[in-house]
Design an enzyme around this catalytic site. Structure first.
Site, PDB file in Angstrom:
ATOM      1  N   GLU A  96     -25.853 -74.649   4.014  1.00 24.36           N
ATOM      2  CA  GLU A  96     -25.707 -74.347   5.261  1.00 24.36           C
ATOM      3  C   GLU A  96     -27.105 -74.651   5.864  1.00 24.36           C
ATOM      4  OE1 GLU A  96     -27.123 -70.353   5.317  1.00 24.36           O
ATOM      5  OE2 GLU A  96     -26.274 -70.316   7.374  1.00 24.36           O
ATOM      6  N   LYS A 108     -36.722 -52.725   6.864  1.00 29.67           N
ATOM      7  CA  LYS A 108     -37.321 -53.658   6.075  1.00 29.67           C
ATOM      8  C   LYS A 108     -37.084 -55.522   7.572  1.00 29.67           C
ATOM      9  CE  LYS A 108     -37.968 -57.646   2.919  1.00 29.67           C
ATOM     10  NZ  LYS A 108     -38.241 -58.747   4.318  1.00 29.67           N
ATOM     11  N   CYS A 126     -26.586 -67.355  12.374  1.00 31.19           N
ATOM     12  CA  CYS A 126     -25.611 -67.894  10.734  1.00 31.19           C
ATOM     13  C   CYS A 126     -23.498 -67.875  11.574  1.00 31.19           C
ATOM     14  CB  CYS A 126     -25.152 -66.052  10.739  1.00 31.19           C
ATOM     15  SG  CYS A 126     -24.707 -65.088  11.765  1.00 31.19           S
ATOM     16  N   GLU A 185     -24.202 -59.322   4.428  1.00 25.55           N
ATOM     17  CA  GLU A 185     -23.904 -60.130   5.890  1.00 25.55           C
ATOM     18  C   GLU A 185     -24.342 -61.718   5.245  1.00 25.55           C
ATOM     19  OE1 GLU A 185     -21.094 -59.873   7.580  1.00 25.55           O
ATOM     20  OE2 GLU A 185     -21.560 -57.737   6.943  1.00 25.55           O
TER      21      GLU A 185
HETATM   22  P1  NAD Z   1     -32.978 -64.833   3.214  1.00 22.10           P
HETATM   23  O1  NAD Z   1     -32.353 -64.488   2.376  1.00 22.10           O
HETATM   24  O2  NAD Z   1     -34.168 -65.387   2.943  1.00 22.10           O
HETATM   25  O3  NAD Z   1     -33.666 -63.386   3.567  1.00 22.10           O
HETATM   26  C1  NAD Z   1     -33.946 -62.362   4.509  1.00 22.10           C
HETATM   27  C2  NAD Z   1     -34.270 -61.206   3.981  1.00 22.10           C
HETATM   28  O4  NAD Z   1     -33.992 -60.656   2.959  1.00 22.10           O
HETATM   29  C3  NAD Z   1     -35.753 -61.513   4.230  1.00 22.10           C
HETATM   30  O5  NAD Z   1     -35.960 -59.853   4.835  1.00 22.10           O
HETATM   31  C4  NAD Z   1     -36.414 -61.182   2.567  1.00 22.10           C
HETATM   32  O6  NAD Z   1     -37.495 -61.151   2.731  1.00 22.10           O
HETATM   33  C5  NAD Z   1     -35.136 -61.039   2.342  1.00 22.10           C
HETATM   34  N1  NAD Z   1     -35.266 -60.991   0.652  1.00 22.10           N
HETATM   35  C6  NAD Z   1     -35.382 -62.621   0.007  1.00 22.10           C
HETATM   36  N2  NAD Z   1     -35.065 -62.230  -1.583  1.00 22.10           N
HETATM   37  C7  NAD Z   1     -34.580 -61.447  -1.021  1.00 22.10           C
HETATM   38  C8  NAD Z   1     -34.437 -60.337  -2.631  1.00 22.10           C
HETATM   39  N3  NAD Z   1     -34.450 -61.159  -4.008  1.00 22.10           N
HETATM   40  N4  NAD Z   1     -34.215 -58.827  -3.070  1.00 22.10           N
HETATM   41  C9  NAD Z   1     -34.605 -58.712  -1.598  1.00 22.10           C
HETATM   42  N5  NAD Z   1     -35.161 -59.162  -0.782  1.00 22.10           N
HETATM   43  C10 NAD Z   1     -35.330 -60.164  -0.531  1.00 22.10           C
HETATM   44  O7  NAD Z   1     -33.086 -65.102   4.614  1.00 22.10           O
HETATM   45  P2  NAD Z   1     -33.423 -65.568   5.734  1.00 22.10           P
HETATM   46  O8  NAD Z   1     -33.908 -67.030   5.663  1.00 22.10           O
HETATM   47  O9  NAD Z   1     -34.586 -65.338   6.201  1.00 22.10           O
HETATM   48  O10 NAD Z   1     -32.166 -66.292   7.058  1.00 22.10           O
HETATM   49  C11 NAD Z   1     -31.447 -67.006   6.789  1.00 22.10           C
HETATM   50  C12 NAD Z   1     -30.552 -66.575   6.187  1.00 22.10           C
HETATM   51  O11 NAD Z   1     -29.827 -65.429   6.813  1.00 22.10           O
HETATM   52  C13 NAD Z   1     -29.138 -67.462   6.868  1.00 22.10           C
HETATM   53  O12 NAD Z   1     -28.260 -67.880   5.130  1.00 22.10           O
HETATM   54  C14 NAD Z   1     -28.208 -67.321   7.863  1.00 22.10           C
HETATM   55  O13 NAD Z   1     -26.706 -67.454   7.617  1.00 22.10           O
HETATM   56  C15 NAD Z   1     -28.258 -65.787   6.996  1.00 22.10           C
HETATM   57  N6  NAD Z   1     -28.032 -64.496   8.188  1.00 22.10           N
HETATM   58  C16 NAD Z   1     -26.437 -63.764   7.931  1.00 22.10           C
HETATM   59  C17 NAD Z   1     -26.043 -63.003   9.644  1.00 22.10           C
HETATM   60  C18 NAD Z   1     -24.727 -62.745   9.197  1.00 22.10           C
HETATM   61  O14 NAD Z   1     -25.369 -61.799   9.982  1.00 22.10           O
HETATM   62  N7  NAD Z   1     -23.950 -63.093   8.363  1.00 22.10           N
HETATM   63  C19 NAD Z   1     -27.076 -63.190  10.435  1.00 22.10           C
HETATM   64  C20 NAD Z   1     -28.396 -64.024  10.163  1.00 22.10           C
HETATM   65  C21 NAD Z   1     -28.816 -64.851   9.475  1.00 22.10           C
END
Ligand code: NAD
Length: 484
Positions: free
Chosen positions: A386, A178, A287, A253
């Site tokens: 963050e 997804k 991240c 992650e």
């Molecule tokens: P987000 O958590 O809003 O969304 C991430 C994904 O999860 C999206 O595809 C979203 O549609 C989905 N999602 C959101 N709520 C959900 C739920 N309740 N159930 C299932 N899926 C759900 O994050 P974002 O804004 O897309 O990305 C930024 C965040 O991601 C930051 O916190 C960043 O640090 C983190 N990040 C972590 C890594 C890593 O490898 N550790 C890498 C990149 C980004």
């Protein structure tokens, strides 16, 4: 006129319209203009279709019979195709979330290497054999989990093919990926590359949608694992949905607020580009970005002045088109991301000293000036939370003990960087820092063979990349043979 890009779901090696009838829009973050109004959103019936296709491919048909060497061939073919279509892929990401194509390319170049690396593993999934004691001969073999769903952030979507899809397929699983609702175009495009590489129908599927679609995957009773990359809040919800449904395996992650520590003996010619360009890569929307900077008091005046100047030089190019290969700094991903970052900046203006940036650049799109705060109050949000944007927070320290304590005073633990010419000190501090990766004299660099993942709330203990990531997509089975 034919659409410029695919907006439908990719299930069973075909592009299909979502049965949900729902669509979402994406806007170009450089000016807010509409890029697509008809991105198909996967609802319950669509997720069920994807799961049915992936289950069938896992249990029956050519993939279920395919040996590791052949799986490796297909991974190598995808690597070649990705390389050939790299420009198109990064253009689609850039259109949706604004990453400059030059920056995107520097990351995307590494993706084929991950697929080739895991292709090499596909026919080397060794198990373990134990001495025949107590009248039985025992061995452990590793098997795939089944249908794996990957739910991802938008910041470097194709990196998640490398971290998730490549090892999942090398291990023999089938995949539903997804994409984030903020950047779905590149993922949908990749679907046809997997088909062209020869992966049988149902082995790799792409769906789009937001939290609701992610929840359908996390709660699905036939999915055996969720490999999640995103925020702590969403990760927690994924873990809950997995626990409440079929106790599927969950790899998380999550976010970071990573420290960089600059000691008085650091080589500043090396440190400054890492702390400035390294941090501002993808507008700080990384991240592992080192967004908390700790500088030894004896060099702080000089280093802070140099960083201010460097940020201001970089800021001069802000507003240029991300599609221009010479552009380094682009807009942030969308209006929601812009609003969140600007709220943090407003809070920072009250709780810390702003030394550069702090404003939107121009009056269209979502360009935010590279921003530096110094001396934040210890409970300020800019220091503790963050931001996921181009906002650096700097504190000065006196002693090694003090800076280790400050660096670890957080619920995050994804990454850290240490700048010093004293290797004993570097290794001593690296060992004491509570984070999954530590760079010495370097910003974070992902690598195909080393483990990536977070301590504390930056993850749940799982690791991506290398043999560590591969093992995450397998389960061990012990077989005993009773000797007669
Ligand atoms: P987000 O958590 O809003 O969304 C991430 C994904 O999860 C999206 O595809 C979203 O549609 C989905 N999602 C959101 N709520 C959900 C739920 N309740 N159930 C299932 N899926 C759900 O994050 P974002 O804004 O897309 O990305 C930024 C965040 O991601 C930051 O916190 C960043 O640090 C983190 N990040 C972590 C890594 C890593 O490898 N550790 C890498 C990149 C980004």
């Amino acid at each position: 006129m034919a659409p410029q890009f695919e907006t439908r779901l990719f299930i069973n090696n075909e592009y299909v319209e979502a049965k949900s009838g729902q669509t979402l829009e994406i806007h170009n973050p450089t000016d807010g203009s509409l890029v697509a109004s008809n991105i198909h959103v996967a609802g319950e019936a669509d997720v069920d279709d994807a799961v049915a296709a992936a289950t069938k491919a896992f249990k029956e048909g050519p993939w279920s019979q395919m040996n590791g060497a052949k799986r490796g061939d297909l991974l190598n073919k995808f690597a070649d195709l990705f390389e050939r279509n790299l420009d198109e892929t990064i253009k689609l990401e850039s259109l949706a979330m604004g990453i400059p194509v030059g920056s995107a390319k520097s990351f995307a170049h590494a993706i084929p290497a991950y697929f080739r690396y895991y292709a090499g593993y596909a026919d080397k999934l060794e198990g373990d054999v134990f001495p025949p004691e107590d009248g039985s001969y025992n061995f452990v073999q590793y098997e795939p989990l089944g249908v794996v769903a990957c739910i991802c952030a938008w910041n470097v979507t194709y990196l998640y093919y490398a971290w998730k899809i490549a090892p999942a397929l090398a291990a023999g699983n089938t995949v539903i990926f997804k994409t984030s609702e903020k950047s779905p175009l590149g993922g949908l495009f990749a679907g046809k590359l997997f088909a062209e590489a020869g992966f049988p129908p149902g082995v790799v599927n792409f769906v789009t949608g937001g939290a609701a679609t992610g929840h359908l995957l996390a709660a699905h009773p036939k999915i055996r694992m969720i490999s999640f990359t995103g925020s702590i809040n969403a990760g927690r919800k994924v873990q809950e949905a997995a626990a409440k449904s079929n106790l599927k395996k969950v790899s998380l992650e999550l976010g970071g607020k990573s420290p960089a520590i600059v000691f008085e003996d650091a080589d500043l010619q090396n440190a400054v580009p890492n702390l400035a360009h390294g941090f501002l890569f993808n507008s700080g929307q990384v991240c592992a970005a080192a967004s908390r900077l700790y500088v030894h008091e004896s060099i702080s005046t000089n280093l802070i002045a140099t960083l201010k100047e460097t940020f201001e030089v970089i800021s001069q190019g802000l507003g240029n088109s991300p599609l221009d290969p010479t552009t380094f700094l682009g807009p942030v991903a969308d209006s929601a991301q812009f609003d969140t970052i600007m709220k943090y900046i407003a809070e920072g203006k009250k709780s810390a000293k702003l030394i550069t940036g702090g404003n939107q650049k121009g009056n269209k799109g979502y360009f935010i000036e590279p921003t530096i705060f110094v001396d934040p109050s210890l409970d300020s949000k800019v220091l503790r939370e963050e931001i996921f944007g181009p906002v650096l927070v700097i504190q000065t320290f006196k002693t090694e003990e003090e800076v280790i304590e400050w660096a670890n005073d957080t619920e995050y633990g994804l990454s850290a960087a240490i700048y010093t010419e004293n290797i004993s000190r570097a290794l001593r501090v690296a060992t004491k820092i509570e984070s999954g990766t530590v760079g010495i004299n370097s910003a974070f660099r992902p690598d195909k063979s080393t483990a990536f993942g977070g301590y504390k709330q930056s993850g749940n203990g799982t690791r991506e990349s290398g043999k560590y990531g591969l093992h995450d997509f397998m389960q061990a089975k012990t077989i005993h043979i009773k000797l007669k």
